[in-house]
Design a protein around this motif. Structure first.
Motif, PDB file in Angstrom:
ATOM      1  N   HIS A  45      25.087  38.000  53.150  1.00 11.49           N
ATOM      2  CA  HIS A  45      25.957  38.694  53.578  1.00 11.49           C
ATOM      3  C   HIS A  45      27.459  38.395  53.030  1.00 11.49           C
ATOM      4  N   ASN A  46      27.432  37.157  52.169  1.00  7.67           N
ATOM      5  CA  ASN A  46      28.859  36.750  51.485  1.00  7.67           C
ATOM      6  C   ASN A  46      28.673  36.873  50.035  1.00  7.67           C
ATOM      7  N   SER A  47      27.515  37.694  49.478  1.00 10.89           N
ATOM      8  CA  SER A  47      27.577  37.650  48.046  1.00 10.89           C
ATOM      9  C   SER A  47      28.619  38.041  47.380  1.00 10.89           C
ATOM     10  N   GLY A  48      29.439  38.931  47.726  1.00  9.39           N
ATOM     11  CA  GLY A  48      30.672  39.357  46.856  1.00  9.39           C
ATOM     12  C   GLY A  48      31.754  38.528  46.765  1.00  9.39           C
ATOM     13  N   ILE A  49      31.996  37.698  48.069  1.00 12.10           N
ATOM     14  CA  ILE A  49      33.093  36.726  47.778  1.00 12.10           C
ATOM     15  C   ILE A  49      32.522  35.460  47.049  1.00 12.10           C
ATOM     16  N   ILE A  50      31.529  35.000  47.052  1.00 17.86           N
ATOM     17  CA  ILE A  50      30.797  34.007  46.475  1.00 17.86           C
ATOM     18  C   ILE A  50      30.762  34.588  45.031  1.00 17.86           C
ATOM     19  N   LEU A  51      30.455  35.718  44.618  1.00 21.38           N
ATOM     20  CA  LEU A  51      30.346  36.110  43.182  1.00 21.38           C
ATOM     21  C   LEU A  51      31.867  36.255  42.523  1.00 21.38           C
ATOM     22  N   GLU A  52      32.693  36.872  43.225  1.00 26.06           N
ATOM     23  CA  GLU A  52      34.148  36.947  42.635  1.00 26.06           C
ATOM     24  C   GLU A  52      34.939  35.277  42.519  1.00 26.06           C
ATOM     25  N   ASN A  53      34.353  34.392  43.200  1.00 26.46           N
ATOM     26  CA  ASN A  53      34.704  33.034  42.940  1.00 26.46           C
ATOM     27  C   ASN A  53      33.829  31.854  42.236  1.00 26.46           C
ATOM     28  N   LEU A  54      32.938  32.604  41.673  1.00 31.65           N
ATOM     29  CA  LEU A  54      31.879  31.778  40.898  1.00 31.65           C
ATOM     30  C   LEU A  54      32.196  31.573  39.431  1.00 31.65           C
ATOM     31  N   SER A  55      33.213  31.104  39.071  1.00 31.34           N
ATOM     32  CA  SER A  55      33.161  31.006  37.632  1.00 31.34           C
ATOM     33  C   SER A  55      33.712  32.413  37.080  1.00 31.34           C
ATOM     34  N   ASP A  56      33.089  32.940  35.892  1.00 30.10           N
ATOM     35  CA  ASP A  56      33.470  34.178  35.362  1.00 30.10           C
ATOM     36  C   ASP A  56      32.201  35.224  35.507  1.00 30.10           C
ATOM     37  N   LEU A  57      31.349  34.555  36.344  1.00 32.30           N
ATOM     38  CA  LEU A  57      30.106  35.379  36.857  1.00 32.30           C
ATOM     39  C   LEU A  57      30.482  36.929  37.293  1.00 32.30           C
ATOM     40  N   PHE A  58      31.641  36.989  37.952  1.00 33.15           N
ATOM     41  CA  PHE A  58      31.826  38.182  38.573  1.00 33.15           C
ATOM     42  C   PHE A  58      31.669  39.623  37.251  1.00 33.15           C
ATOM     43  N   PHE A  59      32.291  39.019  36.045  1.00 29.15           N
ATOM     44  CA  PHE A  59      32.500  40.036  34.960  1.00 29.15           C
ATOM     45  C   PHE A  59      31.119  40.015  34.229  1.00 29.15           C
ATOM     46  N   GLU A  60      30.220  38.896  34.318  1.00 24.44           N
ATOM     47  CA  GLU A  60      29.045  38.699  33.405  1.00 24.44           C
ATOM     48  C   GLU A  60      27.849  39.246  33.946  1.00 24.44           C
ATOM     49  N   LEU A  61      27.685  39.239  35.262  1.00 26.88           N
ATOM     50  CA  LEU A  61      26.553  39.870  35.827  1.00 26.88           C
ATOM     51  C   LEU A  61      26.379  41.218  36.052  1.00 26.88           C
ATOM     52  N   GLY A  62      25.529  41.812  35.943  1.00 23.13           N
ATOM     53  CA  GLY A  62      25.068  43.331  36.369  1.00 23.13           C
ATOM     54  C   GLY A  62      23.870  43.363  37.238  1.00 23.13           C
ATOM     55  N   ASN A  63      23.556  44.300  37.720  1.00 21.39           N
ATOM     56  CA  ASN A  63      22.318  44.455  38.356  1.00 21.39           C
ATOM     57  C   ASN A  63      20.902  43.922  37.679  1.00 21.39           C
TER      58      ASN A  63
END
Length: 123
Positions: free
Chosen positions: A33-51
């Motif tokens: 349920h909170n994957s988006g906000i966690i991902l956005e704030n977890l280091s640089d993962l937002f730009f490194e992880l794809g599906n």
């Protein structure tokens, strides 16, 4: 359809009988349920992880993620400005991440390299 952010811990690093490096992976939590906000704030993962991608992160990254989210919430609370309508999402994400950190004793980690985790994104 939603987004799942699975977190697993790596442990029991060893060499098998064939000389191959091995380790155990234990699934700990899904920030569904909170994957988006966690991902956005977890280091640089937002730009490194794809599906369907997996990335290794350090325990300290979760602590830093929580601090980043708390700073964002404090800024929203002090200024009254919530540009992205994210206050509720931040509060929910902070609560879940605090639980995850406490439940898995990550708050006891004081230096990098002590514990490593795999973060897997699926959407």
């Amino acid at each position: 359809m939603g987004t799942d952010l699975y977190v697993s811990e790596q442990s029991d690093f060893r060499i098998d009988d064939e000389g191959r490096s091995c380790y155990t992976v234990t699934n700990l939590h899904n920030f569904r349920h909170n994957s988006g906000i966690i991902l956005e704030n977890l280091s640089d993962l937002f730009f490194e992880l794809g599906n369907c991608c997996t990335k290794t992160v350090d325990a300290i990254d979760f602590i830093e993620c929580l601090h980043n989210m708390e700073e964002q919430l404090a800024k929203i609370n002090s200024t009254g400005i919530d540009e992205y309508n994210s206050k509720t999402e931040l509060e929910d994400g902070i609560e879940e991440l605090e639980w995850f950190i406490k439940d898995n004793n990550i708050d006891e980690v004081t230096e990098r390299g002590y514990r490593t985790f795999e973060v897997h994104l699926w959407y």
